[in-house]
Design an enzyme around this catalytic site. Sequence first.
Site, PDB file in Angstrom:
ATOM      1  N   ALA A 172      -1.716  -7.978 -10.561  1.00 58.55           N
ATOM      2  CA  ALA A 172      -1.522  -7.332 -11.854  1.00 58.55           C
ATOM      3  C   ALA A 172      -1.034  -5.889 -11.792  1.00 58.55           C
ATOM      4  O   ALA A 172      -0.498  -5.386 -12.780  1.00 58.55           O
ATOM      5  CB  ALA A 172      -2.811  -7.387 -12.665  1.00 58.55           C
ATOM      6  N   GLY A 173      -1.258  -5.164 -10.693  1.00 60.72           N
ATOM      7  CA  GLY A 173      -0.905  -3.750 -10.683  1.00 60.72           C
ATOM      8  C   GLY A 173       0.590  -3.515 -10.766  1.00 60.72           C
ATOM      9  O   GLY A 173       1.367  -4.303 -10.232  1.00 60.72           O
ATOM     10  N   PRO A 174       1.023  -2.449 -11.468  1.00 57.16           N
ATOM     11  CA  PRO A 174       0.221  -1.431 -12.140  1.00 57.16           C
ATOM     12  C   PRO A 174      -0.150  -1.761 -13.582  1.00 57.16           C
ATOM     13  O   PRO A 174      -0.753  -0.946 -14.260  1.00 57.16           O
ATOM     14  CB  PRO A 174       1.134  -0.210 -12.102  1.00 57.16           C
ATOM     15  CG  PRO A 174       2.513  -0.784 -12.185  1.00 57.16           C
ATOM     16  CD  PRO A 174       2.462  -2.079 -11.411  1.00 57.16           C
ATOM     17  N   GLY A 217       1.984  -3.544 -16.189  1.00 60.44           N
ATOM     18  CA  GLY A 217       2.967  -3.774 -17.239  1.00 60.44           C
ATOM     19  C   GLY A 217       2.935  -5.192 -17.777  1.00 60.44           C
ATOM     20  O   GLY A 217       2.863  -5.413 -18.990  1.00 60.44           O
ATOM     21  N   CYS A 250      10.684  -9.391  -7.810  1.00 60.67           N
ATOM     22  CA  CYS A 250      11.784  -8.493  -8.134  1.00 60.67           C
ATOM     23  C   CYS A 250      12.671  -8.364  -6.901  1.00 60.67           C
ATOM     24  O   CYS A 250      12.892  -7.278  -6.366  1.00 60.67           O
ATOM     25  CB  CYS A 250      11.251  -7.123  -8.561  1.00 60.67           C
ATOM     26  SG  CYS A 250      12.558  -6.044  -9.196  1.00 60.67           S
TER      27      CYS A 250
END
Length: 515
Positions: free
Chosen positions: A328-330, A332, A450
């Site tokens: 989950a970090g950071p 968004g 990504c």
Amino acid sequence: MSSEHRADRPDNPERPADRPSGSEHRADRPHNSGRPRRPGGPGYGRTQDRDARTGRGPRGGRPPSDPARQAAYEAIAAVHRDDAYANLVLGDILRGMGLHGRDAAFATELTYGTLRAVGTLDLIIAAAAGRDVARIDPPARDALRLGAYQLLFTRVPAHAAVNQTVDLVRSVAPGAAGFANAVMRGISETSLDDWLARVAPGYDEDPVGHLAVVHHHPEWIIRAFSEALGGDLDDTARLLLEDNQPPTVHLCARPGRADAIELADAVGGVPGAFSPYAVYLHGGAPSDIPEVRDGRAHVQDEGSQLVAAALLAAPIEGRDTRWLDLCAGPGGKAGLLGSIAAQRGAEVTAVEVADHRARLVEQATAGLPVTVLPTDGRTVGRDPDLPEESFDRVLVDAPCTGLGSLRRRPESRWRRQPADLPPLTRLQRELLVAALRAVRPGGVVAYVTCSPHMVETQVTVTEGSRRSGVEVDFVDARPLLPPGMPKLGPGPTVQLWPHRHGTDAMFLAVLRRTS
């Protein structure tokens, strides 16, 4: 092949992106063995350090004559000396020096432009200096990179670029001022196109090597892009061009808290082309926007919004109230999932192994139905908070090389290396296996990176699903994205691209557990 756009002090500077993944390795390596060695590196003496808040030089040095150039130098030096991230350190430097408006925009253009082009700049500096850049004192080397960028890629007058660079070198490396003057004057005598013709191999004899110099990317990254684009080098060149443009800042209007059209009107932006939550911001600092400060919106690339929303668009039967964000970090994507969960009566479990990033997730999801677990996502089945077969939808936004966001993190193209791939792809497979075990039969998993590198996308999905021990079907991801999106490929997976969709190069695979 034409060079990149030339700009003086742009009105719309590149803005800091989301914090890089905590899993990133920090190592500057050569983009190929025949070209200059790593930027920065050993040799940065602490006596050469600068005060980033005041811009003052080392004891006895002359004060800077141009704060914008000084700020850019500080950021570039921090990246190479301390392995800092430009999108994080530059904002602190600008605030510390009190730079705003055109000065801040100019400093941003110089910083990001120099870091993007450092491989090509090093070749030109080495040719003009008659020595490898590794033999140049690091503070002088970074000042020369900054000066060469101004000479070749901006409309700064040659005499101003030369004089300011020599003054900067005199401040940070006094004994190298004469050398810097000679190198800068040598560079100024030849145009960018002529320099590229001199230092780049011919396209016919070495097309990848040519593209690497002309478009400032390591050769191994160009090969990875080309493979993902089906071997089309013309399309790859278009991607490289887009990769070198300052990206537009994208905001995400959190559903239930803000409307994208109203947010666009309020901030002077425009609604996104594809995501119903996206707003393109054409100027100003996102942190100054009231909607961002109070949690009604956050900074997030439109591609990240699209892949998170695609998970929630996949049809499932039965219960649909327990969602899991496994990396989950950071925060968004967790913030977007949590906003939609609040509207649908669902709850999100957000997992983040790094404590500081877990705290960022908590801040990003305050007031939303999100529970943050500071644990390793691979503990599914062993952690009582992560039981197997218990979640309806699972997002795996896996740590990756980040090759899809090189527009926003210009130094990453020179830091990353092929040796980073094996440990990352092993982690990606393990997280996907955990996700497929966490989801209930009939539920769906979205695997997202990504990066367009095939071993982080297609190979990881194929191997991870095979090793999971559960039966899965691929869901065609194309209908899960907004209608009208062009060039989504044959499916069932989707690869987004900067030059095709205006987003980071996000990869999406959606799998339904059938057993």
